[in-house]
Design an enzyme around this catalytic site. Structure first.
Site, mmCIF file in Angstrom:
data_model
loop_
_atom_site.group_PDB
_atom_site.id
_atom_site.type_symbol
_atom_site.label_atom_id
_atom_site.label_comp_id
_atom_site.label_asym_id
_atom_site.label_seq_id
_atom_site.Cartn_x
_atom_site.Cartn_y
_atom_site.Cartn_z
ATOM 1 N N HIS A 177 0.686 -1.233 0.009
ATOM 2 C CA HIS A 177 -0.025 -0.165 -0.072
ATOM 3 C C HIS A 177 0.804 1.251 -0.023
ATOM 4 O O HIS A 177 0.315 2.289 -0.196
ATOM 5 C CB HIS A 177 -0.940 0.111 1.111
ATOM 6 C CG HIS A 177 -0.363 0.158 2.437
ATOM 7 N ND1 HIS A 177 0.301 -0.416 3.101
ATOM 8 C CD2 HIS A 177 -0.122 1.629 3.185
ATOM 9 C CE1 HIS A 177 0.634 0.107 4.230
ATOM 10 N NE2 HIS A 177 0.829 1.389 4.388
HETATM 11 C C1 UD1 Z 1 -2.255 5.799 5.754
HETATM 12 C C2 UD1 Z 1 -0.986 6.090 6.370
HETATM 13 C C3 UD1 Z 1 0.057 4.996 6.274
HETATM 14 C C4 UD1 Z 1 -0.658 3.814 6.973
HETATM 15 C C5 UD1 Z 1 -1.890 3.356 6.373
HETATM 16 C C6 UD1 Z 1 -2.408 2.220 7.033
HETATM 17 C C7 UD1 Z 1 -0.257 8.453 5.868
HETATM 18 C C8 UD1 Z 1 0.462 9.455 5.242
HETATM 19 N N1 UD1 Z 1 -0.361 7.289 5.692
HETATM 20 O O1 UD1 Z 1 -2.028 5.357 4.156
HETATM 21 O O2 UD1 Z 1 0.998 5.361 7.189
HETATM 22 O O3 UD1 Z 1 0.383 2.606 6.892
HETATM 23 O O4 UD1 Z 1 -2.755 4.540 6.329
HETATM 24 O O5 UD1 Z 1 -3.141 1.611 6.008
HETATM 25 O O6 UD1 Z 1 -1.189 8.754 6.899
HETATM 26 N N2 UD1 Z 1 -8.932 5.161 0.778
HETATM 27 C C9 UD1 Z 1 -10.063 4.492 0.640
HETATM 28 N N3 UD1 Z 1 -11.012 4.393 1.756
HETATM 29 C C10 UD1 Z 1 -10.386 4.745 3.009
HETATM 30 C C11 UD1 Z 1 -9.263 5.103 3.012
HETATM 31 C C12 UD1 Z 1 -8.455 5.245 1.998
HETATM 32 O O7 UD1 Z 1 -10.748 4.149 -0.471
HETATM 33 O O8 UD1 Z 1 -11.297 4.482 4.019
HETATM 34 C C13 UD1 Z 1 -8.268 5.169 -0.550
HETATM 35 C C14 UD1 Z 1 -8.309 6.524 -1.065
HETATM 36 O O9 UD1 Z 1 -8.358 6.604 -2.357
HETATM 37 C C15 UD1 Z 1 -7.011 7.288 -0.619
HETATM 38 C C16 UD1 Z 1 -6.045 6.389 -0.581
HETATM 39 O O10 UD1 Z 1 -6.698 5.134 -0.143
HETATM 40 O O11 UD1 Z 1 -6.783 8.564 -1.609
HETATM 41 C C17 UD1 Z 1 -4.946 6.502 0.376
HETATM 42 O O12 UD1 Z 1 -5.676 6.672 1.913
HETATM 43 P P1 UD1 Z 1 -4.476 7.659 2.940
HETATM 44 O O13 UD1 Z 1 -5.415 7.622 4.145
HETATM 45 O O14 UD1 Z 1 -4.441 8.738 2.461
HETATM 46 O O15 UD1 Z 1 -3.400 6.893 3.000
HETATM 47 P P2 UD1 Z 1 -2.931 5.197 3.221
HETATM 48 O O16 UD1 Z 1 -2.434 4.962 1.993
HETATM 49 O O17 UD1 Z 1 -4.277 4.560 3.582
#
Ligand code: UD1
Length: 369
Positions: free
Chosen positions: A208
């Site tokens: 991820h």
């Molecule tokens: C975040 C943390 C990372 C952690 C991870 C655990 C930061 C910078 N990163 O990364 O350190 O290891 O969480 O999972 O805070 N999305 C969904 N549904 C959700 C949440 C996210 O579809 O409920 C998708 C969205 O397209 C979003 C992407 O995932 O843009 C990334 O989500 P984001 O929370 O920005 O970062 P993670 O990759 O989850």
């Protein structure tokens, strides 16, 4: 223990795992806890399932910040957290780990001069291209009390001459795993049957990090290596990577890799215990594999959990990502005839500090409130 109002700020999967036992201890000792969920993770299988599995009380407030660029996500959380803290005026704020929610929480609370505690402090990957590294460094230098899993993390903070107090309390993810393992094992057989898997007959893959998930060529190489192996690969895919992974697998007509939705805490733990190894770019999963003695290849150039690298149980892939590099890393951790034993209690204590982290953390928080 003094009684006060503790505001806990969480937002993403790993933070739910880290706060579960601490919240339980705080409440059991009579502290009033205001649980603030930033809403960074909002899908049920990244958020609600963790609250259910880990028996975390429902958040008092969900700020609904959702996804976005780092600036937008961190900024929205900062504005919303500040409003809650101004309205509720807790005695102490607790933040966990290294996500954008952690940084937003620490910034909001320290600027309001509310004593701020950072749990899982002092970790460094020394890779500033990782957003989490920037979040960690900034949060450590902002916070008033820095709670570390080990002496080595505490030493790092001393080298950086941070302003806050430093305490070694142990690793709360290790304690959570020990606590919830029996429940995970109780559901393992049903889960393996549902997924059509045999014990030790599959490898667990998670990807991820933007450096892998957002780079189609790297993702393609990881999947191609998995597909060429005898063992099946199970890939619970984070929403960030699911669509790209599905497209690559469809293109290859691939059926040796089972792409499944993200798993909750107990299912992930159950699947980990029966896997013949793990390939991951997650920080937490490297550590969870290490605690159980499951061989792990970390799909990164570095790790903030360097203590997992000794003893050949976790191998860093390094700069190169191709078949030969993956073969070599896999051989390092899983090449022997027999699986290495899990680290014993003395080794775990040496590397990850005391086993009762949640009590120590709750006690340290109470001293601030
Ligand atoms: C975040 C943390 C990372 C952690 C991870 C655990 C930061 C910078 N990163 O990364 O350190 O290891 O969480 O999972 O805070 N999305 C969904 N549904 C959700 C949440 C996210 O579809 O409920 C998708 C969205 O397209 C979003 C992407 O995932 O843009 C990334 O989500 P984001 O929370 O920005 O970062 P993670 O990759 O989850």
């Amino acid at each position: 223990m003094r009684m006060g109002d503790v505001a806990t700020i969480v937002g993403a999967r790993p933070q739910f795992v880290k706060c579960a036992l601490v919240s339980k201890r705080l409440r059991a000792s009579g502290q009033r806890e205001l649980l603030i969920h930033t809403g960074q993770h909002y899908d049920d299988n990244l958020s609600a399932v963790f609250f259910d599995d880990l028996e975390i009380p429902a958040p008092d407030v969900n700020l609904g910040v959702g996804s976005g660029t780092h600036g937008r996500q961190t900024g929205s959380a900062l504005i919303a957290i500040e409003e809650v803290l101004l309205a509720r005026r807790p005695d102490v704020v607790v933040v966990y780990g290294d996500t954008n929610s952690t940084l937003a929480g620490a910034l909001a609370s320290t600027k309001l001069r509310i004593p701020t505690v950072h749990v899982e402090s002092g970790l460094r990957s020394f890779d500033r291209s990782m957003p989490e590294e920037l979040n960690r460094v900034a949060t450590d230098h902002l916070s008033d009390l820095l709670l570390c899993h080990s002496e080595s993390a505490a030493d790092q903070l001393r080298r950086e001459a941070v302003g806050g107090g430093i305490q070694v309390v142990g690793d709360v993810m290790r304690e959570a795993q020990a606590c919830f393992l029996p429940r995970a094992l109780a559901r393992r057989r049903t889960l393996l049957e549902r997924l059509g898997l045999d014990e030790l007959g599959y490898t667990l893959l998670t990807v991820h990090r933007p450096s892998n998930a957002d780079d189609p060529e790297r993702l393609r190489r990881i999947l191609a290596w998995c597909a060429d192996r005898r063992a099946l690969t199970v890939f619970p895919a984070h929403p960030r990577v699911a669509a790209a992974a599905k497209a690559l697998l469809d293109e290859r007509g691939e059926n040796r890799i089972r792409l499944i939705p993200p798993l909750g805490y107990l299912d992930a733990l159950a699947l980990l215990t029966a896997a013949n190894g793990v390939l991951t770019d997650s920080g937490g999963l490297q550590k969870e594999a290490f605690f159980l003695g499951v061989p792990c290849v970390t799909l990164r150039e570095e790790t903030e959990w360097r203590e997992t690298l000794g003893g050949g149980r976790n191998a860093l892939l390094g700069r190169r990502l191709d078949h030969a590099a993956l073969d070599a890393a896999w051989l390092t951790v899983a090449g022997g005839q027999q699986q290495r034993p899990a680290p014993d209690a003395a080794e775990l204590e040496n590397l990850f500090g005391p086993a009762n982290a949640s009590s120590r953390i709750a006690e340290a928080i109470a001293q601030c409130s």
